[in-house]
Structure formats: C-alpha cells, structure tokens
Design a protein around this motif. Structure first.
Motif, PDB file in Angstrom:
ATOM      1  N   ASP A  31       0.837  -1.193   0.000  1.00  0.00           N
ATOM      2  CA  ASP A  31       0.000   0.000   0.000  1.00  0.00           C
ATOM      3  C   ASP A  31       0.880   1.254   0.000  1.00  0.00           C
ATOM      4  N   GLY A  32       1.924   1.242   0.819  1.00  0.00           N
ATOM      5  CA  GLY A  32       2.848   2.368   0.859  1.00  0.00           C
ATOM      6  C   GLY A  32       3.564   2.584  -0.460  1.00  0.00           C
ATOM      7  N   PHE A  33       4.014   1.500  -1.071  1.00  0.00           N
ATOM      8  CA  PHE A  33       4.687   1.606  -2.373  1.00  0.00           C
ATOM      9  C   PHE A  33       3.742   2.169  -3.439  1.00  0.00           C
ATOM     10  N   SER A  34       2.465   1.765  -3.371  1.00  0.00           N
ATOM     11  CA  SER A  34       1.504   2.206  -4.385  1.00  0.00           C
ATOM     12  C   SER A  34       1.278   3.715  -4.317  1.00  0.00           C
ATOM     13  N   GLN A  35       1.532   4.303  -3.150  1.00  0.00           N
ATOM     14  CA  GLN A  35       1.383   5.750  -3.010  1.00  0.00           C
ATOM     15  C   GLN A  35       2.535   6.505  -3.689  1.00  0.00           C
ATOM     16  N   LEU A  36       3.525   5.750  -4.165  1.00  0.00           N
ATOM     17  CA  LEU A  36       4.602   6.332  -4.964  1.00  0.00           C
ATOM     18  C   LEU A  36       4.390   6.070  -6.453  1.00  0.00           C
ATOM     19  N   TRP A  37       4.220   4.787  -6.825  1.00  0.00           N
ATOM     20  CA  TRP A  37       4.192   4.479  -8.250  1.00  0.00           C
ATOM     21  C   TRP A  37       2.896   4.894  -8.937  1.00  0.00           C
ATOM     22  N   TYR A  38       1.754   4.854  -8.214  1.00  0.00           N
ATOM     23  CA  TYR A  38       0.487   5.182  -8.862  1.00  0.00           C
ATOM     24  C   TYR A  38       0.409   6.668  -9.243  1.00  0.00           C
ATOM     25  N   PRO A  39       0.729   7.607  -8.335  1.00  0.00           N
ATOM     26  CA  PRO A  39       0.749   9.020  -8.751  1.00  0.00           C
ATOM     27  C   PRO A  39       1.768   9.300  -9.858  1.00  0.00           C
ATOM     28  N   TYR A  40       2.893   8.587  -9.816  1.00  0.00           N
ATOM     29  CA  TYR A  40       3.897   8.729 -10.880  1.00  0.00           C
ATOM     30  C   TYR A  40       3.277   8.356 -12.228  1.00  0.00           C
ATOM     31  N   ALA A  41       2.592   7.212 -12.279  1.00  0.00           N
ATOM     32  CA  ALA A  41       1.955   6.778 -13.529  1.00  0.00           C
ATOM     33  C   ALA A  41       0.901   7.793 -13.974  1.00  0.00           C
ATOM     34  N   GLN A  42       0.106   8.265 -13.036  1.00  0.00           N
ATOM     35  CA  GLN A  42      -0.912   9.266 -13.364  1.00  0.00           C
ATOM     36  C   GLN A  42      -0.287  10.494 -14.020  1.00  0.00           C
ATOM     37  N   SER A  43       0.839  10.909 -13.492  1.00  0.00           N
ATOM     38  CA  SER A  43       1.479  12.138 -13.965  1.00  0.00           C
ATOM     39  C   SER A  43       2.091  11.988 -15.352  1.00  0.00           C
ATOM     40  N   LYS A  44       2.366  10.773 -15.767  1.00  0.00           N
ATOM     41  CA  LYS A  44       3.072  10.536 -17.031  1.00  0.00           C
ATOM     42  C   LYS A  44       2.151  10.248 -18.210  1.00  0.00           C
ATOM     43  N   LEU A  45       0.916   9.825 -17.954  1.00  0.00           N
ATOM     44  CA  LEU A  45       0.057   9.373 -19.049  1.00  0.00           C
ATOM     45  C   LEU A  45      -0.583  10.555 -19.777  1.00  0.00           C
ATOM     46  N   SER A  46      -0.541  10.503 -21.088  1.00  0.00           N
ATOM     47  CA  SER A  46      -1.169  11.529 -21.922  1.00  0.00           C
ATOM     48  C   SER A  46      -2.673  11.274 -22.030  1.00  0.00           C
ATOM     49  N   GLU A  47      -3.390  12.289 -22.499  1.00  0.00           N
ATOM     50  CA  GLU A  47      -4.827  12.120 -22.736  1.00  0.00           C
ATOM     51  C   GLU A  47      -5.061  11.035 -23.784  1.00  0.00           C
ATOM     52  N   ASN A  48      -4.171  10.945 -24.758  1.00  0.00           N
ATOM     53  CA  ASN A  48      -4.286   9.919 -25.782  1.00  0.00           C
ATOM     54  C   ASN A  48      -4.233   8.524 -25.170  1.00  0.00           C
ATOM     55  N   SER A  49      -3.310   8.324 -24.230  1.00  0.00           N
ATOM     56  CA  SER A  49      -3.197   7.019 -23.581  1.00  0.00           C
ATOM     57  C   SER A  49      -4.405   6.730 -22.702  1.00  0.00           C
ATOM     58  N   LEU A  50      -4.875   7.743 -21.976  1.00  0.00           N
ATOM     59  CA  LEU A  50      -6.063   7.556 -21.134  1.00  0.00           C
ATOM     60  C   LEU A  50      -7.285   7.232 -21.987  1.00  0.00           C
ATOM     61  N   ASP A  51      -7.393   7.879 -23.145  1.00  0.00           N
ATOM     62  CA  ASP A  51      -8.504   7.581 -24.048  1.00  0.00           C
ATOM     63  C   ASP A  51      -8.439   6.137 -24.529  1.00  0.00           C
ATOM     64  N   PHE A  52      -7.212   5.655 -24.787  1.00  0.00           N
ATOM     65  CA  PHE A  52      -7.061   4.259 -25.204  1.00  0.00           C
ATOM     66  C   PHE A  52      -7.502   3.314 -24.084  1.00  0.00           C
ATOM     67  N   LEU A  53      -7.100   3.602 -22.849  1.00  0.00           N
ATOM     68  CA  LEU A  53      -7.484   2.748 -21.727  1.00  0.00           C
ATOM     69  C   LEU A  53      -8.998   2.691 -21.560  1.00  0.00           C
ATOM     70  N   LYS A  54      -9.665   3.767 -21.933  1.00  0.00           N
ATOM     71  CA  LYS A  54     -11.127   3.810 -21.810  1.00  0.00           C
ATOM     72  C   LYS A  54     -11.823   2.909 -22.829  1.00  0.00           C
ATOM     73  N   THR A  55     -11.088   2.458 -23.849  1.00  0.00           N
ATOM     74  CA  THR A  55     -11.692   1.570 -24.865  1.00  0.00           C
ATOM     75  C   THR A  55     -11.628   0.101 -24.459  1.00  0.00           C
ATOM     76  N   LEU A  56     -10.886  -0.222 -23.406  1.00  0.00           N
ATOM     77  CA  LEU A  56     -10.664  -1.622 -23.051  1.00  0.00           C
ATOM     78  C   LEU A  56     -11.878  -2.201 -22.329  1.00  0.00           C
TER      79      LEU A  56
END
Length: 275
Positions: free
Chosen positions: A99-124
């Motif tokens: 849980d503690g580790f996820s508070q590091l890597w998850y915000p990092y991932a959020q900060s790096k993803l473009s709108e294009n990538s998020l739009d792709f994830l929404k198609t899955l």
C-alpha cells in the motif's frame, strides 16, 4: 461504469497470453519480438490487464501496446486511472508495504500518461470471451466477480468454480496475482499466464507468459519464460520517484514482501515456480 464484455468469436491457431506489463517497456518490446518470431498475429495476443504499474515508462508502454494492436481487458489499475481515482485499487491492506509503495508508483503513472493514452485505456473491455478448440474461454483480471480478487494455485476450487458457472466457460484466463499457474478440475481449466512486468518471486529476473495451441484439435498450453533487458528497466526505475525496492526486485527476482501471498505460495519464495 458499465461492465463490458468483448466477444472475439471463434479463434484458432497459436495464441499468446500474458498479463501485468506494469509500465515495463523493455519486457513488452521483448514479448512483441517473441510473437513475431512465433508468427502469432496481434489479434491472437491477449493481455489480462494492468498494462500500467510499477515501472518507469507508463506512457511509452501504453503507446507501444496500442501500436502493437493486441487485445486486453482492463486491470484494476486501468479502471482507477481512467476514472482519475486516488489509488491503484489493488486491494492491498491499508498500511501494508505494498500500500505504501503504491502511493509512490500510482501518482507517478498518473502524472506521465497523456490524454491519448487515457482515451485508449477507456476503450478496453472488462472481460473478453471467445471459443477455441471447442471450448468457451473467458478472460478476467482478478476474478469475474471482483477485478482485484487475488486467485492463486492454492486458492480452493470452490472459490474458482462459480467463475466458470457465471461465464459459462470451460477455461478461465486470469491475471492480477503476479504468479503463473494452472489448475484443472471437473474438466475446467483456470490458467494464469503470469505477468511480464515483474518477476514471479522465484529468484530469477525472467518473467512469464503462456502460449496456447489447437494444432491437435484440443487446447494445449505451455508456460514460458521471457528474457529481456531487465538491467535497463531497473536502472530507469531508480529515478527517486519510484520505490527502490521494486527496482531491486526486477534484478533479484525476489519480491520485497509476501503480504498478498497465501502460505503455500509464500513458502515457495526463491525456490522457482512449481507448475
């Protein structure tokens, strides 16, 4: 959000199954090469979700995944990211190391993803199903009932059985737990191909996937290990923003902890995968 199932109809020929890319671009590049060497078309490659995760290149990983054109369902991480949620939804115990580790890597991932990538994830879709070698196959992340449920080899069949009934399937292909395994009972097969983004706690930096085949008019499967440039993956993770413990796991093949594991799987740490 509504639960969406994508029906692929009847499939044939060799298929490549994998999960948990976890933002590990080097592993995804290596797996794509394997598929090309094996002459497995992108539409016959299926991921069990969690394309994004612990490693350093979430944006590049999603873009390569999209470019490759393979199939995937959503993992809990994709669901949380596309809903702009505050955590990864991995169902880690509150206050645990994971849980503690996820508070590091998850915000990092959020900060790096473009709108294009998020739009792709929404198609899955949430689930994929298809027929193969006269069997009905369903792809889920954790379980059909709970995307974040940890299902292991040692998980009682009584827990697995309702998934077959609910999906009307002979075969369940699942992910989430991070370990490759198969469990057959009552002419039903639960198949977890493993993940390519992190080692399987077996003391080896290589990662796992599976190939299924119907050349003998029956469904056969083989668990496979994947070698890739893990040293580069680990080096990129040492950026001061991601857990250093995960960058170490990439190299050692040993998890930092076994909090999520049942006693049997925990006891096998470092002793190799028992298939």
């Amino acid at each position: 959000m509504d639960q969406i199932t994508e029906n692929l109809g009847k499939k044939s020929g060799k298929m490549l199954l994998f999960g948990g890319v976890y933002s590990n671009l080097q592993a995804l590049e290596a797996l794509k090469q394997i598929a090309e060497q094996e002459d497995i078309a992108p539409e016959n490659c299926i991921c069990t979700g969690d394309i994004v995760g612990y490693c350093a290149q979430p944006e590049e990983t999603v873009q390569l995944f999209k470019l490759w054109g393979v199939k995937s369902i959503v993992g809990n991480v994709e669901i949380q990211l596309r809903e702009n949620a505050d955590d990864c939804g991995c169902d880690f115990r509150e206050g645990s190391r994971c849980d503690g580790f996820s508070q590091l890597w998850y915000p990092y991932a959020q900060s790096k993803l473009s709108e294009n990538s998020l739009d792709f994830l929404k198609t899955l879709p949430n689930y994929i199903n298809f027929s193969y070698a006269d069997k009905q196959v369903s792809v889920v992340h954790g379980s059909y009932f709970n995307v974040s449920e940890f299902i292991f080899k040692s998980t009682p069949w009584q827990v697995k059985q309702p998934n077959f009934e609910a999906t009307k399937s002979n075969v369940i292909v699942a992910g989430h737990c991070g370990l490759p395994f198969h469990h057959e009972q009552n002419k039903r097969l639960w198949l977890n191909p493993g993940v390519i983004g992190m080692p399987a706690n077996d003391g080896n930096p290589s990662v796992w996937y599976a190939i299924v085949d119907d050349t003998q008019s029956t469904l056969s499967f083989t668990h496979k290990t994947l070698n890739y440039n893990y040293k580069l993956t680990s080096k990129l993770m040492q950026n001061g923003l991601l857990p250093k413990e995960y960058s170490r796991t990439i190299v050692t093949g040993i998890w930092d902890n076994t909090e999520i594991l049942p006693a049997i799987e925990s006891g096998l740490q470092g002793f190799g995968i028992q298939l």
